[in-house]
Structure formats: C-alpha cells, structure tokens
Write an enzyme that holds these catalytic residues in place. Structure first.
Site, PDB file in Angstrom:
ATOM      1  CE1 TYR A 191     -40.385   0.355  71.782  1.00  0.00           C
ATOM      2  CE2 TYR A 191     -41.188   0.731  74.010  1.00  0.00           C
ATOM      3  CZ  TYR A 191     -40.834  -0.136  73.001  1.00  0.00           C
ATOM      4  OH  TYR A 191     -40.937  -1.495  73.192  1.00  0.00           O
ATOM      5  CE  LYS A 206     -43.320  -1.386  70.631  1.00  0.00           C
ATOM      6  NZ  LYS A 206     -43.346  -2.529  69.701  1.00  0.00           N
TER       7      LYS A 206
HETATM    8  P1  NAD Z   1     -34.535  -6.866  69.588  1.00  0.00           P
HETATM    9  O1  NAD Z   1     -33.902  -5.534  69.413  1.00  0.00           O
HETATM   10  O2  NAD Z   1     -33.683  -8.037  69.895  1.00  0.00           O
HETATM   11  O3  NAD Z   1     -35.383  -7.238  68.294  1.00  0.00           O
HETATM   12  C1  NAD Z   1     -36.009  -6.281  67.504  1.00  0.00           C
HETATM   13  C2  NAD Z   1     -36.269  -6.862  66.136  1.00  0.00           C
HETATM   14  O4  NAD Z   1     -36.822  -5.853  65.291  1.00  0.00           O
HETATM   15  C3  NAD Z   1     -34.973  -7.353  65.475  1.00  0.00           C
HETATM   16  O5  NAD Z   1     -35.188  -8.616  64.909  1.00  0.00           O
HETATM   17  C4  NAD Z   1     -34.738  -6.330  64.391  1.00  0.00           C
HETATM   18  O6  NAD Z   1     -34.100  -6.872  63.254  1.00  0.00           O
HETATM   19  C5  NAD Z   1     -36.143  -5.869  64.060  1.00  0.00           C
HETATM   20  N1  NAD Z   1     -36.105  -4.535  63.454  1.00  0.00           N
HETATM   21  C6  NAD Z   1     -35.721  -3.379  64.042  1.00  0.00           C
HETATM   22  N2  NAD Z   1     -35.722  -2.380  63.131  1.00  0.00           N
HETATM   23  C7  NAD Z   1     -36.120  -2.924  61.958  1.00  0.00           C
HETATM   24  C8  NAD Z   1     -36.315  -2.410  60.656  1.00  0.00           C
HETATM   25  N3  NAD Z   1     -36.077  -1.124  60.354  1.00  0.00           N
HETATM   26  N4  NAD Z   1     -36.720  -3.247  59.687  1.00  0.00           N
HETATM   27  C9  NAD Z   1     -36.951  -4.535  59.967  1.00  0.00           C
HETATM   28  N5  NAD Z   1     -36.783  -5.094  61.168  1.00  0.00           N
HETATM   29  C10 NAD Z   1     -36.377  -4.290  62.162  1.00  0.00           C
HETATM   30  O7  NAD Z   1     -35.623  -6.674  70.715  1.00  0.00           O
HETATM   31  P2  NAD Z   1     -36.835  -7.575  71.221  1.00  0.00           P
HETATM   32  O8  NAD Z   1     -36.904  -7.368  72.665  1.00  0.00           O
HETATM   33  O9  NAD Z   1     -36.759  -8.941  70.681  1.00  0.00           O
HETATM   34  O10 NAD Z   1     -38.074  -6.796  70.569  1.00  0.00           O
HETATM   35  C11 NAD Z   1     -39.199  -7.470  70.079  1.00  0.00           C
HETATM   36  C12 NAD Z   1     -40.455  -6.633  70.337  1.00  0.00           C
HETATM   37  O11 NAD Z   1     -40.691  -6.573  71.740  1.00  0.00           O
HETATM   38  C13 NAD Z   1     -40.357  -5.185  69.860  1.00  0.00           C
HETATM   39  O12 NAD Z   1     -41.565  -4.804  69.211  1.00  0.00           O
HETATM   40  C14 NAD Z   1     -40.192  -4.412  71.151  1.00  0.00           C
HETATM   41  O13 NAD Z   1     -40.649  -3.070  71.050  1.00  0.00           O
HETATM   42  C15 NAD Z   1     -40.998  -5.247  72.101  1.00  0.00           C
HETATM   43  N6  NAD Z   1     -40.666  -5.031  73.517  1.00  0.00           N
HETATM   44  C16 NAD Z   1     -39.393  -5.276  73.937  1.00  0.00           C
HETATM   45  C17 NAD Z   1     -39.082  -5.050  75.286  1.00  0.00           C
HETATM   46  C18 NAD Z   1     -37.699  -5.316  75.833  1.00  0.00           C
HETATM   47  O14 NAD Z   1     -37.429  -4.981  77.001  1.00  0.00           O
HETATM   48  N7  NAD Z   1     -36.805  -5.956  75.083  1.00  0.00           N
HETATM   49  C19 NAD Z   1     -40.078  -4.591  76.155  1.00  0.00           C
HETATM   50  C20 NAD Z   1     -41.358  -4.378  75.671  1.00  0.00           C
HETATM   51  C21 NAD Z   1     -41.643  -4.599  74.344  1.00  0.00           C
END
Ligand code: NAD
Length: 252
Positions: A160, A164
């Site tokens: 991961y 990123k």
């Molecule tokens: P989340 O798990 O709620 O959302 C992730 C989204 O990615 C979902 O809508 C899901 O449908 C989509 N997704 C995952 N696998 C997929 C696939 N194979 N095909 C199509 N779509 C796919 O989490 P989030 O927190 O809303 O994540 C959004 C972004 O923020 C991500 O890129 C994540 O890495 C980043 N992020 C999240 C956090 C955290 O703590 N939640 C921290 C840093 C960065």
C-alpha cells in the site's frame, strides 16, 4: 452556497462510499456535473447519483483490479460527459495487508492487485485523460495518495505504502510535464480518515486518535473540501504539490 465548479464535469472514481461519495456530493453542490463510479458497490453509486439529481451524469461500473479497466472507465465516462471531462479525481483504492509470511503466491497476488488498483489504474486513467484535456485547453487531476506514500507504512502494508509513493511521483511528473498545456495535478496525502478503510473497532479508533495531535480522524468531507478547492482553480500555482491532511500526525 457558491458554485465555483459550475460548468465543469468531473469523474470521481470510487464514489459509492467514503471520500469519493463525499466528493461527488460536494462537487455537485458547487455546480459541477459528476460521473460516479463503483464496482461491487455500484448500487450505492447509482443511489448517490439519484440523490444528487440533475448534476449527476450517471454511475459507471468498473473493476479497477482488471488490467485496462481504467481506460475503459474513462472512455465510458467521456461518453456520459458528452466528450469533455474537466476534472479527474483518482480516489478508488485498496488497503490490503501484504504480510511477509504470506505464501509466495499470495504475496505476488496481493502486491499485484494493490499496484493494479492503486497505481496502474490511476496511471491508465491519467493516460486516457491527458490528450483530451490538453486538446480542450486544460484540466485538473487530483490523486488521493496517502501519508504512507512518503512516511512509509506499517509492516503489514508495504505494498500500500509503495503504491501511494508511486502515485506521488506520477502526480508530480504530470504537473511538471503538462503544466504548459493547462493541466493541473495535485496529490492529497491523508492520514486516517473516518471511512470503511479507516479503523473500525473502538480500541483501534482510540489508538489512531492518540497519535493525532488534533485528536481526531479526518472526516471524508475534509478531503472532499480540499478536492473542491483545488479543482476550482483558485490556487493553480499549487500544482505538483502534495497536500497533507493528517491532523499533524506526521509533519514533514
Ligand atoms: P473506502 O474503502 O470507503 O473507499 C474506497 C473506494 O475504492 C470504494 O468506493 C471502492 O468501491 C473503491 N474500490 C476499491 N477497490 C476497487 C476496485 N477493484 N475497482 C473499483 N473500485 C474499487 O475508503 P476511503 O477512505 O474512502 O478511500 C478513498 C481513498 O483515500 C483511497 O485511495 C485510500 O487509499 C485513500 N486513503 C484513505 C485513508 C483512510 O484512512 N480511510 C487514509 C489515507 C488515504
């Protein structure tokens, strides 16, 4: 509410829930027409499109773990957007564990899928977007990376963090090389966000809060607000930068 995104069309990946969903709603409130995207969660993205109403141009299904799916998604989105997308938010992502003691086959598969969804699909979407944005005189790309991209991650999530980190470099290259064509590219580096990807159990949430000086996880709306600000063009000179959104839990 002011409508700084009026007249713009945006594709937001992973907009069935979490950060993507909040971004789709905020963009629409600020006047943009949005195309939503889901995979297994398509029904939620379709519901969100109905909730948003006339500013939603539909919800598309694509599994971004499949090679080539990013291009296919972009082409389908362009059709919905009548040939012009001004803003691409690469938000979809996975946070899979890749432990050292996985079997070799598991290790290979977990790394490959993580890199496919978090990096290759983003690269494919940017590749698909750039020529049309350049031809239209410009566009904005916002890539949701992570604090892990430059700080590194825990032992369980090496892939991961690596994915990123690569997204940060990809974003900077686009900003540097396509800036003269009117393309603005930004990366966001959130720490813990209060979504399904973030800690769920109260003990885990407590541990996460304890390492954040402001004492709380970021809300999805905070990430959405930064996306909307950057997409508005209010601070185009920030192109190429990576914005930290982590409550000062990691200060560079
Ligand atoms: P989340 O798990 O709620 O959302 C992730 C989204 O990615 C979902 O809508 C899901 O449908 C989509 N997704 C995952 N696998 C997929 C696939 N194979 N095909 C199509 N779509 C796919 O989490 P989030 O927190 O809303 O994540 C959004 C972004 O923020 C991500 O890129 C994540 O890495 C980043 N992020 C999240 C956090 C955290 O703590 N939640 C921290 C840093 C960065």
């Amino acid at each position: 509410m002011s409508r700084p995104l009026a007249g713009k069309r945006a594709l937001i990946t992973g907009s069935s829930q979490g950060v993507g969903l909040a971004t789709a709603h905020l963009f629409a409130q600020q006047g943009a027409e949005v195309i939503l995207h889901g995979n297994q969660t398509l029904a939620q993205a379709e519901q969100a499109a109905r909730d948003i109403g006339s500013n939603a141009l539909g919800a598309l299904k694509a599994d971004l773990s499949a090679p080539g799916a990013g291009r296919g998604l972009y082409e389908a989105a362009l059709e919905r957007a009548h040939g012009r997308i001004d803003i691409l938010v690469n938000n979809a992502g996975i946070h899979w564990a890749t432990p050292l003691d996985a079997s070799d086959t598991e290790w290979d598969n977990l790394w490959a899928t993580t890199l496919q969804v978090n990096l290759m699909a983003v690269a494919d979407l940017c590749r698909a977007a750039l020529p049309g944005m350049v031809a239209a005189g410009g566009g904005s790309i916002i890539n949701i990376a992570s604090r892990a991209g430059y700080r590194g991650e825990d032992r369980e999530h090496m892939a991961y963090g690596a994915s990123k980190g690569a997204v940060l470099s990809l974003t900077k290259t686009i900003a540097r090389q396509w800036g003269a064509d009117g393309i603005y590219a930004y990366a966001l580096a959130p720490g813990w966000i209060d979504t399904r990807m973030g800690p769920q159990a109260e003990a885990d949430r407590e541990r996460a809060r304890a390492e954040i000086p402001i004492g709380d996880l970021a809300q999805p709306g905070e990430i959405a607000a930064m996306c909307a600000f950057l997409a508005s063009g209010a601070c185009r000179s920030a192109t190429g930068s990576c914005i930290d959104i982590n409550g000062a839990s990691y200060v560079r």
